[in-house]
Design a protein around this motif. Structure first.
Motif, PDB file in Angstrom:
ATOM      1  N   PHE A  91       0.838  -1.195   0.000  1.00 22.55           N
ATOM      2  CA  PHE A  91       0.000   0.000   0.000  1.00 22.55           C
ATOM      3  C   PHE A  91       0.875   1.247   0.000  1.00 22.55           C
ATOM      4  CE2 PHE A  91      -2.581   3.350   1.776  1.00 22.55           C
ATOM      5  CZ  PHE A  91      -3.773   3.185   1.084  1.00 22.55           C
ATOM      6  N   PRO A  92       0.506   2.268  -0.808  1.00 24.67           N
ATOM      7  CA  PRO A  92      -0.704   2.357  -1.621  1.00 24.67           C
ATOM      8  C   PRO A  92      -0.584   1.609  -2.943  1.00 24.67           C
ATOM      9  CG  PRO A  92       0.575   4.364  -1.847  1.00 24.67           C
ATOM     10  CD  PRO A  92       1.287   3.527  -0.818  1.00 24.67           C
ATOM     11  N   PHE A  93      -1.747   1.262  -3.498  1.00 25.66           N
ATOM     12  CA  PHE A  93      -1.802   0.638  -4.812  1.00 25.66           C
ATOM     13  C   PHE A  93      -2.913   1.319  -5.597  1.00 25.66           C
ATOM     14  CE2 PHE A  93      -4.840  -1.775  -2.260  1.00 25.66           C
ATOM     15  CZ  PHE A  93      -5.948  -1.822  -3.097  1.00 25.66           C
ATOM     16  N   GLU A  94      -2.971   1.043  -6.883  1.00 22.08           N
ATOM     17  CA  GLU A  94      -4.001   1.606  -7.732  1.00 22.08           C
ATOM     18  C   GLU A  94      -4.920   0.493  -8.238  1.00 22.08           C
ATOM     19  OE1 GLU A  94      -4.824   4.697  -8.678  1.00 22.08           O
ATOM     20  OE2 GLU A  94      -3.252   5.650  -7.472  1.00 22.08           O
ATOM     21  N   TYR A  95      -6.225   0.752  -8.205  1.00 27.21           N
ATOM     22  CA  TYR A  95      -7.143  -0.151  -8.877  1.00 27.21           C
ATOM     23  C   TYR A  95      -6.954  -0.032 -10.386  1.00 27.21           C
ATOM     24  CZ  TYR A  95      -9.821  -0.750  -4.517  1.00 27.21           C
ATOM     25  OH  TYR A  95     -10.217  -1.057  -3.219  1.00 27.21           O
ATOM     26  N   GLU A  96      -7.309  -1.089 -11.103  1.00 28.61           N
ATOM     27  CA  GLU A  96      -7.297  -1.023 -12.559  1.00 28.61           C
ATOM     28  C   GLU A  96      -8.320   0.006 -13.026  1.00 28.61           C
ATOM     29  OE1 GLU A  96      -5.163  -2.572 -14.335  1.00 28.61           O
ATOM     30  OE2 GLU A  96      -4.362  -4.079 -12.968  1.00 28.61           O
ATOM     31  N   ASP A  97      -8.095   0.546 -14.239  1.00 25.79           N
ATOM     32  CA  ASP A  97      -8.980   1.598 -14.744  1.00 25.79           C
ATOM     33  C   ASP A  97     -10.436   1.143 -14.778  1.00 25.79           C
ATOM     34  OD1 ASP A  97      -6.875   3.330 -15.013  1.00 25.79           O
ATOM     35  OD2 ASP A  97      -6.606   3.005 -17.166  1.00 25.79           O
ATOM     36  N   HIS A  98     -10.695  -0.086 -15.227  1.00 22.24           N
ATOM     37  CA  HIS A  98     -12.081  -0.556 -15.309  1.00 22.24           C
ATOM     38  C   HIS A  98     -12.666  -0.739 -13.912  1.00 22.24           C
ATOM     39  CE1 HIS A  98     -11.334  -4.821 -14.172  1.00 22.24           C
ATOM     40  NE2 HIS A  98     -10.132  -4.599 -14.692  1.00 22.24           N
ATOM     41  N   GLU A  99     -11.849  -1.073 -12.933  1.00 25.34           N
ATOM     42  CA  GLU A  99     -12.326  -1.197 -11.563  1.00 25.34           C
ATOM     43  C   GLU A  99     -12.678   0.168 -10.989  1.00 25.34           C
ATOM     44  OE1 GLU A  99      -9.833  -5.163 -10.112  1.00 25.34           O
ATOM     45  OE2 GLU A  99      -8.927  -3.167  -9.908  1.00 25.34           O
ATOM     46  N   LYS A 100     -11.878   1.175 -11.324  1.00 26.07           N
ATOM     47  CA  LYS A 100     -12.149   2.523 -10.832  1.00 26.07           C
ATOM     48  C   LYS A 100     -13.517   3.020 -11.286  1.00 26.07           C
ATOM     49  CE  LYS A 100      -7.328   4.110 -10.600  1.00 26.07           C
ATOM     50  NZ  LYS A 100      -6.340   5.076 -11.175  1.00 26.07           N
ATOM     51  N   VAL A 101     -13.892   2.690 -12.527  1.00 26.94           N
ATOM     52  CA  VAL A 101     -15.188   3.122 -13.050  1.00 26.94           C
ATOM     53  C   VAL A 101     -16.313   2.479 -12.247  1.00 26.94           C
ATOM     54  CG1 VAL A 101     -16.733   3.048 -15.035  1.00 26.94           C
ATOM     55  CG2 VAL A 101     -14.300   3.535 -15.367  1.00 26.94           C
ATOM     56  N   ASP A 102     -16.222   1.175 -12.031  1.00 25.72           N
ATOM     57  CA  ASP A 102     -17.297   0.460 -11.345  1.00 25.72           C
ATOM     58  C   ASP A 102     -17.329   0.732  -9.842  1.00 25.72           C
ATOM     59  OD1 ASP A 102     -18.154  -0.757 -13.714  1.00 25.72           O
ATOM     60  OD2 ASP A 102     -16.680  -2.366 -13.508  1.00 25.72           O
ATOM     61  N   LEU A 103     -16.168   0.993  -9.262  1.00 23.50           N
ATOM     62  CA  LEU A 103     -16.079   1.163  -7.810  1.00 23.50           C
ATOM     63  C   LEU A 103     -16.155   2.615  -7.363  1.00 23.50           C
ATOM     64  CD1 LEU A 103     -13.145  -1.340  -7.095  1.00 23.50           C
ATOM     65  CD2 LEU A 103     -15.580  -1.736  -6.679  1.00 23.50           C
ATOM     66  N   GLY A 104     -16.216   3.547  -8.306  1.00 28.28           N
ATOM     67  CA  GLY A 104     -16.102   4.970  -7.994  1.00 28.28           C
ATOM     68  C   GLY A 104     -16.838   5.454  -6.762  1.00 28.28           C
ATOM     69  N   PRO A 105     -18.185   5.358  -6.701  1.00 30.41           N
ATOM     70  CA  PRO A 105     -18.909   5.863  -5.530  1.00 30.41           C
ATOM     71  C   PRO A 105     -18.563   5.146  -4.236  1.00 30.41           C
ATOM     72  CG  PRO A 105     -20.388   5.527  -7.392  1.00 30.41           C
ATOM     73  CD  PRO A 105     -19.088   4.878  -7.753  1.00 30.41           C
ATOM     74  N   LEU A 106     -18.111   3.910  -4.332  1.00 31.82           N
ATOM     75  CA  LEU A 106     -17.780   3.139  -3.135  1.00 31.82           C
ATOM     76  C   LEU A 106     -16.416   3.506  -2.570  1.00 31.82           C
ATOM     77  CD1 LEU A 106     -19.052  -0.341  -4.367  1.00 31.82           C
ATOM     78  CD2 LEU A 106     -20.226   1.248  -2.838  1.00 31.82           C
ATOM     79  N   ARG A 107     -15.676   4.370  -3.282  1.00 32.24           N
ATOM     80  CA  ARG A 107     -14.376   4.841  -2.800  1.00 32.24           C
ATOM     81  C   ARG A 107     -14.458   6.253  -2.237  1.00 32.24           C
ATOM     82  NH1 ARG A 107     -10.302   4.887  -7.372  1.00 32.24           N
ATOM     83  NH2 ARG A 107      -8.793   4.981  -5.645  1.00 32.24           N
ATOM     84  N   SER A 108     -15.620   6.882  -2.348  1.00 27.62           N
ATOM     85  CA  SER A 108     -15.761   8.286  -1.957  1.00 27.62           C
ATOM     86  C   SER A 108     -16.219   8.418  -0.513  1.00 27.62           C
ATOM     87  CB  SER A 108     -16.778   8.986  -2.869  1.00 27.62           C
ATOM     88  OG  SER A 108     -16.355   8.938  -4.215  1.00 27.62           O
ATOM     89  N   PRO A 109     -15.496   9.147   0.315  1.00 27.05           N
ATOM     90  CA  PRO A 109     -15.942   9.393   1.697  1.00 27.05           C
ATOM     91  C   PRO A 109     -17.307  10.066   1.712  1.00 27.05           C
ATOM     92  CG  PRO A 109     -13.648  10.029   1.423  1.00 27.05           C
ATOM     93  CD  PRO A 109     -14.179   9.760   0.045  1.00 27.05           C
ATOM     94  N   ARG A 110     -18.095   9.808   2.752  1.00 29.58           N
ATOM     95  CA  ARG A 110     -19.450  10.317   2.845  1.00 29.58           C
ATOM     96  C   ARG A 110     -19.631  11.340   3.957  1.00 29.58           C
ATOM     97  NH1 ARG A 110     -22.991   7.088   4.730  1.00 29.58           N
ATOM     98  NH2 ARG A 110     -24.717   8.152   3.696  1.00 29.58           N
TER      99      ARG A 110
END
Length: 308
Positions: free
Chosen positions: A108-127
């Motif tokens: 860590f840190p690491f990067e998600y793959e580009d296609h994963e970033k698209v699908d996971l976007g809202p789940l990575r955002s603090p609320r």
């Protein structure tokens, strides 16, 4: 001595009953429930029944996360609303489970793959807001203590929440803000879960809030055992899933500092707690008409565990 069994299979029966009482007969709007367990390679649903008082029409839909949502529509007024669900499942767990993280995600840190970033976007955002920086400070502390090891980071955070905070069972609805949970140093399972979701998201991980049930052998009248060390059983339970490349979604239960526990029975996942409420709905009446609420969850083992 021989090696300890690595695979354990259990047959469980879950009975969940919610009972509302009212000062006079009232009419009920549609109610939505998340009772049906999510089937996975580790969990198989055998039977399921639902019953209500007064009688209702029942149907099922899937939400945006593919959770099964049960819809109840009532015709008759009543001074009692009781909704019950009973199901039997086969649950398999692994003593020394291995999680095959992708090579690039082990540090860590690491990067998600580009296609994963698209699908996971809202789940990575603090609320949530972090007015005094306590959330950022705790996330940084867990990151620095891990020595750059992804698994050590998540395992340490999961354990630290259990160790540093006081557990309390709250009956009132809703979830505390993570900042408030840190401020008072205590919370329920759903407060712990929302806190860990917020912490890992602030580090860039994708996280989901999970609801379901937690089996505690000490609460099972058919199983002999010592006093329980499990927290959060006897009611609906909440925990966290974190997405890790190579391993997928992994369960973290900060209430009990356990990972991928065989005691967990998942019924729903979402980005936010309000998306996975075990039961929600409304009635046509005055606020003071509602005079009582009782929720009971009983999980019993129907046969001795099979081990191999």
């Amino acid at each position: 001595m021989g090696e300890q069994p690595q695979v354990k299979t259990d047959l469980f029966r879950v009975r969940h009953t919610t009972r509302y009482t009212y000062a006079r007969p009232v009419r009920f709007g549609r109610h939505r429930a998340m009772f049906r367990p999510v089937e996975t390679p580790e969990l198989r649903l055998l039977t399921m029944t639902v019953d209500t008082r007064p009688e209702s029409s029942v149907r099922w839909i899937h939400d945006v996360f593919s959770n099964t949502v049960t819809l109840f529509d009532f015709n008759d007024p009543s001074d009692v609303l009781e909704i019950g669900c009973t199901f039997d499942i086969v649950r398999t767990s692994f003593r020394d489970a291995e999680f095959p993280l992708a090579d690039h995600a082990k540090s860590f840190p690491f990067e998600y793959e580009d296609h994963e970033k698209v699908d996971l976007g809202p789940l990575r955002s603090p609320r949530h807001d972090d007015p005094d920086g306590a959330l950022a400070a705790l996330a940084t502390q867990c990151r620095d203590a891990s020595g750059g090891d992804t698994w050590a980071l998540l395992e340490g955070m999961n354990r630290k929440i259990r160790t540093d905070l006081g557990y309390t069972r709250r009956e009132e609805p809703g979830v505390q803000s993570p900042a408030y949970t840190l401020q008072i140093g205590a919370g329920s399972c759903r407060d712990y879960a929302e806190l860990m979701c917020e912490l890992v998201r602030r580090l860039g991980f994708a996280a989901r809030f999970v609801t379901g049930y937690l089996y505690d052998p000490a609460l099972d009248s058919g199983v002999a055992g010592d006093a329980s060390s499990v927290q959060g059983a006897g009611a609906t339970h909440a925990w966290v899933q974190v997405f890790l490349p190579g391993a997928g979604w992994i369960d973290f239960d900060p209430t009990n500092a356990e990972i991928a526990s065989g005691k967990l029975i998942q019924t729903g996942v979402g980005r936010a707690p309000e998306q996975v409420a075990p039961l929600s709905g409304y009635y046509d009446g005055r606020p003071e008409d509602a005079i009582g609420l009782d929720v009971s969850v009983d999980i019993t083992s129907l046969a001795p565990s099979a081990v191999s």
